[in-house]
Write a protein that holds these residues in place. Structure first.
Motif, mmCIF file in Angstrom:
data_model
loop_
_atom_site.group_PDB
_atom_site.id
_atom_site.type_symbol
_atom_site.label_atom_id
_atom_site.label_comp_id
_atom_site.label_asym_id
_atom_site.label_seq_id
_atom_site.Cartn_x
_atom_site.Cartn_y
_atom_site.Cartn_z
ATOM 1 N N GLY A 135 0.581 -1.328 -0.004
ATOM 2 C CA GLY A 135 -0.001 0.016 0.078
ATOM 3 C C GLY A 135 1.105 1.200 -0.073
ATOM 4 N N ALA B 249 0.227 6.080 4.865
ATOM 5 C CA ALA B 249 0.750 5.185 5.678
ATOM 6 C C ALA B 249 2.201 4.337 5.189
ATOM 7 N N GLU C 67 2.237 -1.118 -4.979
ATOM 8 C CA GLU C 67 1.114 -0.370 -4.638
ATOM 9 C C GLU C 67 0.141 -0.510 -5.988
ATOM 10 N N GLN D 96 -5.343 7.510 -1.220
ATOM 11 C CA GLN D 96 -6.686 8.206 -1.319
ATOM 12 C C GLN D 96 -6.768 9.575 -1.032
ATOM 13 N N TYR D 97 -5.780 9.964 -0.140
ATOM 14 C CA TYR D 97 -5.700 11.301 0.207
ATOM 15 C C TYR D 97 -4.879 12.148 -0.821
ATOM 16 N N VAL E 57 -1.457 -7.043 -4.810
ATOM 17 C CA VAL E 57 -1.087 -8.133 -3.748
ATOM 18 C C VAL E 57 -2.569 -8.933 -3.780
ATOM 19 N N GLN F 283 -14.802 12.291 -4.895
ATOM 20 C CA GLN F 283 -13.501 12.630 -4.757
ATOM 21 C C GLN F 283 -12.268 12.220 -5.733
ATOM 22 N N GLU G 226 -5.267 3.416 8.031
ATOM 23 C CA GLU G 226 -6.815 3.189 8.457
ATOM 24 C C GLU G 226 -7.088 1.677 9.089
HETATM 25 C C1 LIG Z 1 -12.254 7.005 -1.795
HETATM 26 C C2 LIG Z 1 -11.912 7.658 -0.658
HETATM 27 C C3 LIG Z 1 -11.406 9.074 -0.772
HETATM 28 C C4 LIG Z 1 -10.869 9.595 0.287
HETATM 29 N N1 LIG Z 1 -10.341 10.973 0.209
HETATM 30 C C5 LIG Z 1 -10.022 11.613 1.186
HETATM 31 C C6 LIG Z 1 -9.724 12.965 1.335
HETATM 32 O O1 LIG Z 1 -9.918 13.839 0.223
HETATM 33 N N2 LIG Z 1 -9.379 13.748 2.422
HETATM 34 C C7 LIG Z 1 -9.183 12.949 3.402
HETATM 35 O O2 LIG Z 1 -8.801 13.722 4.721
HETATM 36 N N3 LIG Z 1 -9.353 11.860 3.514
HETATM 37 C C8 LIG Z 1 -9.730 10.925 2.508
HETATM 38 N N4 LIG Z 1 -9.964 9.586 2.578
HETATM 39 C C9 LIG Z 1 -9.425 8.980 3.761
HETATM 40 C C10 LIG Z 1 -8.335 8.080 3.750
HETATM 41 O O3 LIG Z 1 -8.614 6.846 4.356
HETATM 42 C C11 LIG Z 1 -7.363 8.860 4.551
HETATM 43 O O4 LIG Z 1 -7.123 10.358 4.391
HETATM 44 C C12 LIG Z 1 -5.897 8.410 4.261
HETATM 45 O O5 LIG Z 1 -5.765 8.395 2.804
HETATM 46 C C13 LIG Z 1 -5.544 7.113 4.840
HETATM 47 O O6 LIG Z 1 -4.109 6.598 4.469
HETATM 48 P P1 LIG Z 1 -3.715 5.193 4.149
HETATM 49 O O7 LIG Z 1 -2.301 4.897 3.899
HETATM 50 O O8 LIG Z 1 -4.237 4.549 5.467
HETATM 51 O O9 LIG Z 1 -4.718 4.455 3.112
HETATM 52 P P2 LIG Z 1 -4.888 4.862 1.606
HETATM 53 O O10 LIG Z 1 -4.861 6.292 1.572
HETATM 54 O O11 LIG Z 1 -6.198 4.319 1.185
HETATM 55 O O12 LIG Z 1 -3.768 3.916 0.846
HETATM 56 C C14 LIG Z 1 -3.841 2.609 0.863
HETATM 57 C C15 LIG Z 1 -3.283 2.236 -0.348
HETATM 58 O O13 LIG Z 1 -2.719 0.962 -0.571
HETATM 59 C C16 LIG Z 1 -3.572 0.596 -1.835
HETATM 60 N N5 LIG Z 1 -3.847 -1.117 -1.709
HETATM 61 C C17 LIG Z 1 -4.725 -1.500 -0.804
HETATM 62 N N6 LIG Z 1 -5.006 -2.938 -1.132
HETATM 63 C C18 LIG Z 1 -3.751 -3.322 -2.036
HETATM 64 C C19 LIG Z 1 -3.457 -4.255 -2.660
HETATM 65 N N7 LIG Z 1 -4.126 -5.732 -2.310
HETATM 66 N N8 LIG Z 1 -2.065 -4.555 -3.292
HETATM 67 C C20 LIG Z 1 -1.692 -3.373 -3.572
HETATM 68 N N9 LIG Z 1 -1.830 -2.326 -3.014
HETATM 69 C C21 LIG Z 1 -3.038 -2.372 -2.294
HETATM 70 C C22 LIG Z 1 -4.312 1.357 -2.284
HETATM 71 O O14 LIG Z 1 -4.262 1.285 -3.678
HETATM 72 C C23 LIG Z 1 -4.029 2.583 -1.583
HETATM 73 O O15 LIG Z 1 -3.171 3.232 -2.535
HETATM 74 C C24 LIG Z 1 -10.502 8.889 1.461
HETATM 75 C C25 LIG Z 1 -10.854 7.649 1.505
HETATM 76 C C26 LIG Z 1 -11.282 6.991 0.466
HETATM 77 C C27 LIG Z 1 -11.854 5.417 0.542
#
Ligand SMILES: Cc1cc2nc3c(=O)[nH]c(=O)nc-3n(C[C@H](O)[C@H](O)[C@H](O)COP(=O)(O)OP(=O)(O)OC[C@H]3O[C@@H](n4cnc5c(N)ncnc54)[C@H](O)[C@@H]3O)c2cc1C
Ligand code: FES
Lengths: 472, 84
Positions: free
Chosen positions: A13, A17, A36, A44-45, A89, A152, A321
């Protein structure tokens, strides 16, 4: 042969994070493989136009864009980081006392003839983020009804507006950046409808709601959205919900009703609003399937971690998350801790302090905007719940009553709800809660199994055959 | 950079880096698939989770329109899932 060496941290991912984990692990000297699914990092952010369509105004769609550019550039220019984009993955193989093997399919999403690779990590950081939870309502399957995240993603990643006159509804502060993005791509926003009422919101956020947020970039970000809404005279209604969407082949109007504190619609308060799109989000669900397959213990629907972001499986860490919905700042802090410890280092004290602040923020978020059970009363028997198999709430309730079964699995098998191509990602929680209410006070026998899925991403049959050969 | 794709038999101009969903929605469509019971479906989640947006690309079924980037010459067709 699986790839990897004694000091390889594999990160799944490339969101905030996973990016923070990658950089922290590199600072402790580990080699990193960052996988990724998309064709760039950012998650997403920081979802953005691809390089081939880059525009000069990209930064206006984001907060912390400079920070993202700096982090991204450190990742892509580092020869000790193997960045695998378009890397899906699809599963992990559990092993005793060691992190699992990681199976990746590399190539276009849902394409054919993709390349299969398997990694043997010394430590694994799972940072797969979340997807949205949208509660069903009559007409939510009409075209023109979107999740708020879809609006978004289409704005940030495509510069497409989901409609010309759009209502944003659901629960939580995430609705606000969606309004901002919709305005930037030229849509008119008819209003924001928040399900939580002032009592729930003020109790959740505490006596001085902005005190906590003020200390952070998040407070500034949220205040900016509120100012933008005021400037554009966009009404913000609390304690209300979209309880139906009407239209032929596309949403033409929605019905908004006031809610009781437990989110039951109050009869007689219905108002009809003309729109050509409505974007609805009631919260987020962590994408835990890989963590579950790896054997990580859960705490309700989040992955259990210790203070060093370790899961219950040796060598497996998680951040963002997956540990609980907390947004970008918590994801960055947890990622930094996970990456540092996964590479054999100590948790960076500054990141530990930031994590504490934003965990508190996350706790308040849930208290202020968390889903209340009354939503089931706006789901009449004709409401479609499972969008893949076209199963209605009435079919779910009737099956539970007629069979007298309390088994979630068997009720799902009978109705087919949650067994379609999305594997219950969209409707799973709603199916489970509607069935739990229908079976009565004793509840379901096997509650909470909705997140168990054998494959994290879809594979083509031919691909499964070839991976069998490669891994063997 | 402009490219051309074929959408249900019609030549359509697209940009490198657009997804299939981006191309279809820029062209004013909100739905293109038909569900099991004949209901129209388009994008719902926008991030590859719901599978509402499935299309046929170059004879390959079940491709998520919101995830697949278009390539010059792609042939995009609509699929019906009314095989209940
Ligand atoms: C559709 C959507 C839009 C959002 N927009 C906003 C926003 O505008 N502002 C805000 O404050 N928050 C937003 N959020 C909330 C968002 O969850 C957090 O802001 C932040 O992006 C979380 O970071 P993260 O790294 O935990 O997860 P994410 O940013 O979700 O990153 C996870 C990554 O893992 C990758 N991934 C997942 N499964 C697999 C796999 N099996 N194999 C390979 N890669 C994989 C995904 O492609 C993704 O890039 C949004 C959430 C969603 C679902
Ligand atoms: S819109 Fe949900 S998978 Fe494409």
């Amino acid at each position: 042969m699986p790839e990897g060496s004694a000091t390889t941290v594999v990160v799944i991912g490339g969101g905030p994070a996973g990016m923070a984990a990658t950089l922290a692990a590199r600072r402790r000297g580990a080699r990193v493989v960052l996988i990724e699914a998309g064709d760039d990092v950012g998650g997403q952010y920081w979802r953005h136009l691809p390089e081939t369509r880059a525009t000069a105004d990209e930064h206006t769609f984001h907060h912390g864009w400079e920070r993202f550019r700096t982090m991204r550039s450190a990742i892509v220019t580092d020869p000790e980081v193997e960045l695998i984009l378009n890397g899906h993955v699809w599963s992990v193989d559990r092993r005793d006392g060691r992190p699992p093997l990681v199976h990746v399919m590399i190539g276009a999403a849902d394409g054919r003839r993709r390349q299969a690779r398997t990694f043997d990590p010394s430590s694994l950081v799972i940072a797969t983020g979340a997807h949205e939870r949208t509660l069903p309502f009559p007409g939510w399957d009409l075209p023109g009804v979107f999740t708020a995240g879809a609006a978004q993603a289409l704005a940030k990643g495509e510069r497409v507006a989901v409609g010309t006159n759009v209502l944003v509804a659901g629960a939580g502060p995430f609705l606000l950046p969606v309004v901002s993005s919709l305005l930037k791509v030229g849509a008119t926003v008819a209003g924001v409808v928040e399900a939580a009422g002032w009592p729930q919101i003020t109790r959740g956020w505490g006596a001085r709601p902005w005190r906590l947020a003020k200390a952070s970039a998040k407070g500034v970000e949220l205040k900016g959205y509120i100012a933008e809404m005021a400037k554009n005279r966009i009404p913000y209604t609390v304690g209300s919900a979209v309880i139906a969407a009407h239209g032929i082949d596309r949403v033409e109007e929605v019905v908004v009703a006031r809610l009781t504190p437990d989110w039951s619609p109050i009869p007689g308060t219905e108002k009809t609003i003309t729109v050509d799109a409505v974007c609805v989000s009631h919260g987020f669900v962590p994408r835990t399937e890989l963590a579950i397959t790896a054997g990580c213990a859960l705490d309700k629907d989040t992955v259990k971690t210790d203070q060093n972001q370790r899961t219950t499986v040796p060598g497996v860490f998680t951040a963002g998350e997956l540990t609980g919905i907390g947004g970008v700042d918590l994801a960055l802090a947890e990622g930094e801790i996970a990456g540092a410890v996964a590479a054999g280092g100590a948790p960076p004290p500054a990141a530990v302090r930031r994590r504490k602040t934003f965990r508190e923020f996350a706790g308040r978020l849930d208290a202020a905007h968390g889903i209340r059970p009354g939503w089931q009363t706006w789901v009449d028997d004709t409401t479609l719940v499972c969008r893949c198999e076209d199963v209605t709430a009435g079919e779910l309730r009737d099956t539970a009553r007629m069979t007298g079964s309390r088994g979630l699995r068997s009720l799902k098998l009978t109705t087919r709800a949650g067994l379609g191509i999305c594997q219950g990602r969209t409707c799973g929680r709603a199916v489970e809660e509607i069935l739990a209410a229908a079976v009565g006070p004793d509840g379901l026998l096997d509650a909470g199994r909705t997140a168990h899925r054998p494959l994290a991403v879809p594979l083509r049959l031919g691909e499964l055959a070839t991976t069998g050969e490669d891994a063997g | 950079m402009s490219i051309h794709v074929n959408v249900a038999g019609e030549q359509v101009e697209a940009q490198v880096g657009q997804t299939v969903a981006g191309v279809l929605m820029s062209g004013g469509r909100v739905s293109w698939r038909t569900s099991r019971s004949g209901q129209p479906r388009g994008v719902f989640c926008g991030i590859g989770v719901c599978f509402d947006c499935l299309v046929v690309v170059n004879d390959l079924r079940d491709v998520r329109a919101c995830q697949r980037r278009v390539v010059d010459g792609d042939r995009i067709e609509f699929q019906e899932d009314d095989h209940a």
